[in-house]
Design a protein around this motif. Sequence first.
Motif, mmCIF file in Angstrom:
data_model
loop_
_atom_site.group_PDB
_atom_site.id
_atom_site.type_symbol
_atom_site.label_atom_id
_atom_site.label_comp_id
_atom_site.label_asym_id
_atom_site.label_seq_id
_atom_site.Cartn_x
_atom_site.Cartn_y
_atom_site.Cartn_z
ATOM 1 N N ASN A 62 21.043 77.761 27.494
ATOM 2 C CA ASN A 62 20.073 78.515 26.685
ATOM 3 C C ASN A 62 19.338 77.531 25.777
ATOM 4 O O ASN A 62 19.962 76.684 25.137
ATOM 5 C CB ASN A 62 20.783 79.546 25.795
ATOM 6 C CG ASN A 62 21.394 80.686 26.588
ATOM 7 O OD1 ASN A 62 22.552 81.021 26.407
ATOM 8 N ND2 ASN A 62 20.634 81.267 27.471
ATOM 9 N N GLY A 63 18.014 77.661 25.752
ATOM 10 C CA GLY A 63 17.241 76.821 24.838
ATOM 11 C C GLY A 63 16.925 75.441 25.379
ATOM 12 O O GLY A 63 16.344 74.611 24.672
ATOM 13 N N ALA A 64 17.258 75.160 26.637
ATOM 14 C CA ALA A 64 17.009 73.827 27.213
ATOM 15 C C ALA A 64 15.518 73.539 27.370
ATOM 16 O O ALA A 64 15.116 72.381 27.463
ATOM 17 C CB ALA A 64 17.708 73.703 28.563
ATOM 18 N N GLY A 65 14.710 74.606 27.444
ATOM 19 C CA GLY A 65 13.260 74.417 27.581
ATOM 20 C C GLY A 65 12.716 74.847 28.934
ATOM 21 O O GLY A 65 11.541 74.613 29.245
ATOM 22 N N LYS A 66 13.536 75.519 29.717
ATOM 23 C CA LYS A 66 13.135 75.904 31.081
ATOM 24 C C LYS A 66 11.932 76.858 31.066
ATOM 25 O O LYS A 66 10.944 76.644 31.756
ATOM 26 C CB LYS A 66 14.319 76.564 31.822
ATOM 27 C CG LYS A 66 15.575 75.717 31.841
ATOM 28 C CD LYS A 66 16.718 76.406 32.562
ATOM 29 C CE LYS A 66 17.216 77.689 31.897
ATOM 30 N NZ LYS A 66 17.877 77.503 30.587
ATOM 31 N N THR A 67 12.049 77.938 30.273
ATOM 32 C CA THR A 67 10.974 78.935 30.249
ATOM 33 C C THR A 67 9.688 78.336 29.682
ATOM 34 O O THR A 67 8.595 78.601 30.188
ATOM 35 C CB THR A 67 11.409 80.171 29.431
ATOM 36 O OG1 THR A 67 12.557 80.735 30.070
ATOM 37 C CG2 THR A 67 10.309 81.215 29.371
ATOM 38 N N THR A 68 9.814 77.518 28.670
ATOM 39 C CA THR A 68 8.621 76.888 28.082
ATOM 40 C C THR A 68 7.936 76.002 29.124
ATOM 41 O O THR A 68 6.702 76.041 29.278
ATOM 42 C CB THR A 68 9.007 76.067 26.831
ATOM 43 O OG1 THR A 68 9.733 76.922 25.931
ATOM 44 C CG2 THR A 68 7.787 75.514 26.131
ATOM 45 N N HIS A 98 21.009 80.928 35.619
ATOM 46 C CA HIS A 98 22.243 80.515 34.944
ATOM 47 C C HIS A 98 23.430 80.630 35.888
ATOM 48 O O HIS A 98 24.544 80.303 35.517
ATOM 49 C CB HIS A 98 22.500 81.373 33.703
ATOM 50 C CG HIS A 98 21.621 81.007 32.548
ATOM 51 N ND1 HIS A 98 21.733 79.821 31.882
ATOM 52 C CD2 HIS A 98 20.593 81.657 31.960
ATOM 53 C CE1 HIS A 98 20.824 79.752 30.930
ATOM 54 N NE2 HIS A 98 20.112 80.862 30.954
ATOM 55 N N ASP A 130 19.375 79.427 20.363
ATOM 56 C CA ASP A 130 19.537 80.037 19.060
ATOM 57 C C ASP A 130 19.574 81.544 19.257
ATOM 58 O O ASP A 130 19.627 82.033 20.375
ATOM 59 C CB ASP A 130 18.397 79.614 18.119
ATOM 60 C CG ASP A 130 17.025 79.983 18.687
ATOM 61 O OD1 ASP A 130 16.970 80.770 19.656
ATOM 62 O OD2 ASP A 130 16.034 79.501 18.146
ATOM 63 N N ARG A 141 17.331 83.724 19.024
ATOM 64 C CA ARG A 141 16.235 84.238 19.826
ATOM 65 C C ARG A 141 16.541 84.116 21.318
ATOM 66 O O ARG A 141 16.270 85.001 22.118
ATOM 67 C CB ARG A 141 14.959 83.448 19.504
ATOM 68 C CG ARG A 141 13.679 84.055 20.033
ATOM 69 C CD ARG A 141 12.586 83.009 20.123
ATOM 70 N NE ARG A 141 12.993 81.941 21.033
ATOM 71 C CZ ARG A 141 12.860 82.009 22.358
ATOM 72 N NH1 ARG A 141 12.342 83.059 22.910
ATOM 73 N NH2 ARG A 141 13.268 81.010 23.117
#
Length: 285
Positions: free
Chosen positions: A52-58, A207, A270, A272
Motif C-alpha cells: 500500500n502506498g508504493a505508488g502503483k496507482t499514481t 496484491h 497511510d 488514505r
Amino acid sequence: MTRGTQHSHGSRRTPDAVRCDRLTYAFGDSRAVDGLDLAVRDGEVFGLLGPNGAGKTTAIRCITTLLPVPAGRVAVFGHDAAHDRMAVRRLLGYVPQQLSADAHLTGRENVTLFARVFDVPRRERAERVAQALAAVDLTEAADRLAGTYSGGMVRRLELAQALVSAPRLLILDEPTIGLDPIARTSVWEHITAVREATGMTVLVTTHYMDEADQYCDRVALMHRGRVRTLGTPAELRRGLAERHGSDARPTLEDLFRDVAGSGLDDQSGDFRDVRSTRRTARRLG
Ligand SMILES: Nc1ncnc2c1ncn2[C@@H]1O[C@H](COP(=O)(O)OP(=O)(O)OP(=O)(O)O)[C@@H](O)[C@H]1O
C-alpha cells in the motif's frame, strides 16, 4: 530481445507498450512516484506489485494521462503521454479501482456509454457492445440493471467497458480486489482469453501474489515510488532462493517481504491508502 527503448522482431522494431523514464510525481512534499523506470513489452501481461502506498496507482494515472507527467517521460507505444495525450488515450482501456459502472443502467447501457465516449463508430456500436459483453460472459445478464449484479459480474462489466474500444493496452488497477476465489479466477480467465484472441498488452496491479505468479509474464515489485526488482515470476523466485541459499521453494510473497521489509505497516501507505482499498473491497464484496 529488448534493446534500448524498443525490442526488435527481425528488421521490424515495435515500441514498448509502456515506457516510463525517471517518472516522478509528488503530492506536496511527498514523492508518490520517485524516478520510476519501467518498460512493458508489446503483448505481455505485466504485473505491478507493491505494498500500500508504493505508488502503483499514481504511476498508472500518469500512464493513462489522468495525471500530468511533471518530471521524467512516459510513452505508450511510442506516444508521449505529456504531449500526445489523445493518441495515448485512443490506445488504452482502463479499469480503475473505483466504481466505473452505473448501477441504474443495464449492463448493455453501461458498455454502450463507453462505446460512445470512446468514439466507436455508430454503425459498429451495437455489434461491438454485444461482442464486449459476450467476451466477459454477460450476454444473458446484459439487459439487467448493473445494480443487481454480483461483485464478480460488476468487475466483468467494467472489463467489457474497457474492451469495447478494442484497446492495444489494457490497464487494470486491482481487478480482483474483494472478489471470492471463483470470481477472481473467472475475471482472470476472461482477461487471458481476450488477450490471446487480440494480442493486447495487459498492465495490472494486484496484491494477490498467487495471481501475479500464475497469470503474469513478468512482474515488477515497486516500493517507495520505484521498481526494486523485476523479472518473470520464476526468475524472481529462483533469484531469491539463490540469495538465501535455502532448499525451500520461495513464493512471490516471500519476495514481497524480502523487498519491502517486515515493517510494512509502519513504513508504507497511510490511512488514505487503507481506506480507499477497503472501500473498493466493500463495494465489490
Ligand atoms: N490525492 C492524493 N493526495 C495526497 N497524497 C496522495 C494522493 N494519492 C496518493 N497519495 C499518496 O501517494 C503515495 C502513493 O499512493 P498510491 O495510491 O499511488 O499507492 P499504491 O501503490 O497504488 O497503493 P495501494 O496498493 O494502497 O493502492 C501514498 O503515500 C499516498 O498516501
